[in-house]
Design a protein around this motif. Structure first.
Motif, mmCIF file in Angstrom:
data_model
loop_
_atom_site.group_PDB
_atom_site.id
_atom_site.type_symbol
_atom_site.label_atom_id
_atom_site.label_comp_id
_atom_site.label_asym_id
_atom_site.label_seq_id
_atom_site.Cartn_x
_atom_site.Cartn_y
_atom_site.Cartn_z
ATOM 1 N N LEU A 262 19.607 42.470 164.191
ATOM 2 C CA LEU A 262 19.998 41.175 164.672
ATOM 3 C C LEU A 262 19.805 41.108 166.131
ATOM 4 C CD1 LEU A 262 22.584 39.469 162.391
ATOM 5 C CD2 LEU A 262 20.458 38.313 163.450
ATOM 6 N N SER A 263 20.517 42.365 166.466
ATOM 7 C CA SER A 263 20.665 42.422 167.984
ATOM 8 C C SER A 263 19.237 42.720 168.837
ATOM 9 C CB SER A 263 21.850 43.548 168.193
ATOM 10 O OG SER A 263 21.174 44.641 169.035
ATOM 11 N N ALA A 264 18.565 43.353 168.083
ATOM 12 C CA ALA A 264 16.991 43.710 168.607
ATOM 13 C C ALA A 264 16.399 42.297 168.579
ATOM 14 C CB ALA A 264 16.368 44.682 167.964
ATOM 15 N N ILE A 265 16.242 41.550 167.698
ATOM 16 C CA ILE A 265 15.905 40.270 167.843
ATOM 17 C C ILE A 265 16.163 39.409 168.980
ATOM 18 C CG2 ILE A 265 15.349 38.106 166.235
ATOM 19 C CD1 ILE A 265 15.226 39.784 163.726
ATOM 20 N N ASP A 266 17.644 39.139 168.681
ATOM 21 C CA ASP A 266 18.538 38.487 169.744
ATOM 22 C C ASP A 266 17.993 38.660 171.229
ATOM 23 O OD1 ASP A 266 19.951 36.333 169.007
ATOM 24 O OD2 ASP A 266 21.859 37.298 169.037
ATOM 25 N N ARG A 267 17.834 40.036 171.486
ATOM 26 C CA ARG A 267 17.654 40.281 172.940
ATOM 27 C C ARG A 267 16.315 40.445 172.972
ATOM 28 N NH1 ARG A 267 19.454 45.691 170.979
ATOM 29 N NH2 ARG A 267 17.730 47.013 170.768
ATOM 30 N N GLY A 268 15.358 40.126 172.203
ATOM 31 C CA GLY A 268 13.800 40.184 172.008
ATOM 32 C C GLY A 268 13.367 41.415 172.578
ATOM 33 N N ASP A 269 13.931 42.546 171.790
ATOM 34 C CA ASP A 269 13.489 43.892 172.068
ATOM 35 C C ASP A 269 12.385 44.204 171.171
ATOM 36 O OD1 ASP A 269 13.248 46.668 172.302
ATOM 37 O OD2 ASP A 269 15.318 47.057 172.291
ATOM 38 N N GLY A 270 10.998 44.015 171.609
ATOM 39 C CA GLY A 270 9.815 44.065 170.672
ATOM 40 C C GLY A 270 9.421 45.672 170.487
ATOM 41 N N GLN A 271 9.888 46.439 171.513
ATOM 42 C CA GLN A 271 9.718 47.834 171.415
ATOM 43 C C GLN A 271 10.344 48.313 170.007
ATOM 44 O OE1 GLN A 271 7.303 49.267 173.125
ATOM 45 N NE2 GLN A 271 7.401 50.660 171.500
ATOM 46 N N TRP A 272 11.630 47.742 170.058
ATOM 47 C CA TRP A 272 12.385 48.350 168.856
ATOM 48 C C TRP A 272 11.914 47.928 167.775
ATOM 49 C CZ3 TRP A 272 15.203 46.682 164.620
ATOM 50 C CH2 TRP A 272 16.283 47.413 164.130
ATOM 51 N N LEU A 273 11.537 46.807 167.337
ATOM 52 C CA LEU A 273 10.843 46.269 166.404
ATOM 53 C C LEU A 273 9.613 46.867 165.885
ATOM 54 C CD1 LEU A 273 11.348 42.163 167.190
ATOM 55 C CD2 LEU A 273 12.849 43.663 165.562
ATOM 56 N N MET A 274 8.539 47.219 166.840
ATOM 57 C CA MET A 274 7.498 47.895 166.863
ATOM 58 C C MET A 274 7.572 49.221 166.219
ATOM 59 S SD MET A 274 4.629 46.383 166.668
ATOM 60 C CE MET A 274 3.414 47.755 166.780
ATOM 61 N N ASP A 275 8.548 49.792 166.922
ATOM 62 C CA ASP A 275 9.095 51.408 166.597
ATOM 63 C C ASP A 275 9.613 51.222 165.039
ATOM 64 O OD1 ASP A 275 8.107 51.931 168.871
ATOM 65 O OD2 ASP A 275 10.104 52.386 169.804
ATOM 66 N N THR A 276 10.558 50.507 164.658
ATOM 67 C CA THR A 276 11.169 50.525 163.630
ATOM 68 C C THR A 276 10.306 50.092 162.117
ATOM 69 O OG1 THR A 276 13.340 50.001 164.644
ATOM 70 C CG2 THR A 276 13.393 49.800 162.225
ATOM 71 N N PHE A 277 9.528 49.276 162.612
ATOM 72 C CA PHE A 277 8.494 48.517 161.375
ATOM 73 C C PHE A 277 7.515 49.674 161.310
ATOM 74 C CE2 PHE A 277 9.547 43.795 162.423
ATOM 75 C CZ PHE A 277 10.969 44.053 162.114
ATOM 76 N N THR A 278 6.926 50.174 162.241
ATOM 77 C CA THR A 278 5.933 51.181 162.209
ATOM 78 C C THR A 278 6.314 52.660 161.569
ATOM 79 O OG1 THR A 278 4.964 50.475 164.184
ATOM 80 C CG2 THR A 278 4.127 52.397 163.569
ATOM 81 N N ARG A 279 7.794 52.904 161.723
ATOM 82 C CA ARG A 279 8.266 54.043 161.179
ATOM 83 C C ARG A 279 8.233 53.826 159.527
ATOM 84 N NH1 ARG A 279 12.323 54.800 164.940
ATOM 85 N NH2 ARG A 279 13.740 53.567 163.421
ATOM 86 N N MET B 200 13.956 47.192 156.715
ATOM 87 C CA MET B 200 15.459 47.772 156.964
ATOM 88 C C MET B 200 16.005 48.810 155.856
ATOM 89 S SD MET B 200 15.425 47.124 160.138
ATOM 90 C CE MET B 200 16.910 48.028 160.693
ATOM 91 N N LEU B 201 15.587 48.328 154.483
ATOM 92 C CA LEU B 201 16.016 49.429 153.573
ATOM 93 C C LEU B 201 15.246 50.829 153.490
ATOM 94 C CD1 LEU B 201 17.239 50.019 150.817
ATOM 95 C CD2 LEU B 201 15.334 49.002 149.790
ATOM 96 N N VAL B 202 13.761 50.747 153.996
ATOM 97 C CA VAL B 202 13.119 51.944 154.089
ATOM 98 C C VAL B 202 13.690 52.699 155.499
ATOM 99 C CG1 VAL B 202 11.024 52.918 154.571
ATOM 100 C CG2 VAL B 202 10.966 50.994 153.055
ATOM 101 N N PRO B 233 2.901 46.157 161.150
ATOM 102 C CA PRO B 233 3.968 45.966 161.903
ATOM 103 C C PRO B 233 3.944 45.071 163.230
ATOM 104 C CG PRO B 233 3.696 48.320 161.660
ATOM 105 C CD PRO B 233 2.473 47.526 160.787
ATOM 106 N N THR B 234 2.713 45.020 163.671
ATOM 107 C CA THR B 234 2.460 43.957 164.860
ATOM 108 C C THR B 234 2.566 42.713 164.363
ATOM 109 O OG1 THR B 234 0.672 45.450 165.465
ATOM 110 C CG2 THR B 234 0.765 43.271 166.445
ATOM 111 N N MET B 235 2.377 42.266 163.197
ATOM 112 C CA MET B 235 2.392 40.883 162.712
ATOM 113 C C MET B 235 3.816 40.619 162.585
ATOM 114 S SD MET B 235 0.687 39.505 159.180
ATOM 115 C CE MET B 235 1.554 38.016 158.320
ATOM 116 N N TRP B 236 4.536 41.529 161.988
ATOM 117 C CA TRP B 236 5.997 41.284 161.779
ATOM 118 C C TRP B 236 6.744 41.178 162.909
ATOM 119 C CZ3 TRP B 236 7.397 38.040 158.272
ATOM 120 C CH2 TRP B 236 6.501 38.007 157.018
ATOM 121 N N HIS B 237 6.371 42.098 163.877
ATOM 122 C CA HIS B 237 7.050 42.098 165.365
ATOM 123 C C HIS B 237 7.052 40.615 165.828
ATOM 124 C CE1 HIS B 237 6.099 42.046 169.569
ATOM 125 N NE2 HIS B 237 6.994 42.888 169.816
ATOM 126 N N ASP B 238 5.409 39.860 165.825
ATOM 127 C CA ASP B 238 5.547 38.762 166.268
ATOM 128 C C ASP B 238 6.175 37.590 165.748
ATOM 129 O OD1 ASP B 238 3.459 40.132 167.936
ATOM 130 O OD2 ASP B 238 1.693 39.262 166.993
#
Lengths: 293, 293
Positions: A262-279, B200-202, B233-238
């Motif tokens: 939530l806090s990453a989305i709120d502050r628009g932290d695209g890098q955090w989202l990319m890193d987390t989703f990619t991992r 987030m579960l993974v 991940p790119t799609m979901w980041h966006d």
């Protein structure tokens, strides 16, 4: 004809799991006779009609008479009463095992209810199942290539563990052993947590004014994500209460993860989202490659 | 031979969605020529080899020259630049549509970048896809019996909407219309939320010391629940950034639901658990019966 591994198998609770185990052992010629007991007469009749059991009995005592292997496959919330009845009715030398999804509470119940016979009890949990219930959903290959976890205690009879292990291997399962605590902690995160998350997501949708449109537009991702929300409510009620401490802990960890998101989305932290989703994608893809079956 | 519905189709981004649409229209004989453009030359070559497109072009301008239908099927984060290029290169009378999973941001970008040509832009979102990406995962029947949402604005050209609707119907889709706001709110809860929950579960599992054993013991429920965590991940980041407000809102609602669950487990409220799980199962089972295909 060779002597089967199990002369008389008593299945207490002939549902998806108990029924599938009986089918697998029968098909492999590993069991002489299968007798079943359960709450629903209709289900027991179906089990007999399908040939999953040879016959149904009307009491626990009658079911386990002369049985050398007793499988308790009822919901965790019903186990205590079954164990108490077994204490006075199981024969000497018989082995008891269960299939409950939580082990701490089951082991405590067994210890109290079975008393001196407790060493003949081998706690078990087959990691298999579907969202469907009842004997009509059972199938002989349900356990093939699936993990079966046994959580014997220090005072569990070694020969009893060996017999339960052999039974599950005969049913196609891949048997592993671990402690009760390790089992309950791990299952809390990889099974109990996803189930309650799925229930709560469906719950969130139901409460919305636009839930008709929302369900209507939900795609395959939603269907798969929530498949486990079609699971048996009684079973999951029992698991939530039976594994309360471990589940509360992982739920709080998960909420912390959602706070971070939530806090990453709120502050628009695209890098955090990319890193987390990619991992996460990488870990999940690796997991899938390892579990193709 | 009858004149096809679309003379020249320009597909900007020939991936799973763009490729599947091209396949469906070609197989049905609804398109004369299909020209593709994208970031990855390798993917475009595959698209040509597979016969998904007739040929690839090296620029947006060359791709859309004489095209009467332009489908923008790139990640939402890349759309602004594409729209700017279209503004100066699309022919008069051409219709533009997109396939983005969020509509508020896309519509704003299109309005700014397309300028006077904005009325020819019909915002769209096919509710279809898999966790696989790229043209090699595309298939002609991807949209069959799937909802296609169009979110035209008050100043969108009515004839353009009709042409985009006819195109999706020709591809097997079931076209519905709604406002941009309604689309983004509904998709936040039934699509975007489950995706981030799965990621987030993974993520939670990866961070644990026992993650190897945990992944190893995870069963089919976990596999299905987390399938969408294998998404791009790119799609979901966006999407997270593009639908920030609606997603933050449903995430907070969901956290409230988890708080309620935690407190019910904590106080051992079996009735709450049974009622909630039963209601969710009933709703989910009803939903599945309505969506058997």
């Amino acid at each position: 004809m060779p002597i089967p591994m199990i002369k008389k198998l008593a299945v207490i609770g002939v549902g998806l799991i108990g029924g599938s185990l009986a089918r697998a052992l029968r098909e492999g010629g590993h069991v002489g006779e299968v007798v079943g007991f359960g709450r629903s007469l209709g289900n027991l009749e179906t089990a007999a009609d399908l040939g999953v059991i040879d016959r149904a009995e009307v009491s626990v005592a009658a079911t386990v008479r002369d049985a050398d292997m007793i499988v308790v496959a009822v919901p965790v919330g019903c186990m205590e009463s079954i164990f108490s009845q077994l204490a006075t009715s199981m024969m000497d030398g018989a082995v008891v095992t269960d299939v409950g999804s939580v082990k701490r509470g089951v082991v405590a119940m067994a210890r109290t209810a079975l008393g001196v016979r407790c060493s003949a009890f081998v706690p078990g949990h087959p990691i298999a199942g579907t969202e469907h219930t009842g004997v009509s959903a059972s199938k002989a290959d349900l356990f093939e290539h699936h993990r079966i976890i046994l959580t014997p205690e220090d005072d569990t009879d070694v020969a009893a563990v060996a017999r339960v292990r052999a039974m599950w291997q005969a049913a196609g399962g891949d048997v592993v052993s671990m402690s009760v605590a390790e089992h309950d902690d791990i299952l809390a995160v990889c099974s109990h947590l996803p189930h309650v998350l799925a229930y709560m997501l469906v719950d969130l949708l139901i409460r919305r004014d636009d839930h008709k449109t929302t369900f209507d537009l939900a795609a395959g991702g939603f269907r798969d994500f929530t498949r486990i929300a079609s699971s048996d409510p009684t079973m999951w009620h029992d698991i939530c209460l039976g594994n309360r401490d471990a589940l509360v802990k992982v739920l709080k960890d998960y909420q912390q993860n959602l706070d971070d998101l939530l806090s990453a989305i709120d502050r628009g932290d695209g890098q955090w989202l990319m890193d987390t989703f990619t991992r996460a994608k990488r870990a999940r893809d690796t997991y899938i490659v390892k579990h193709q079956n």
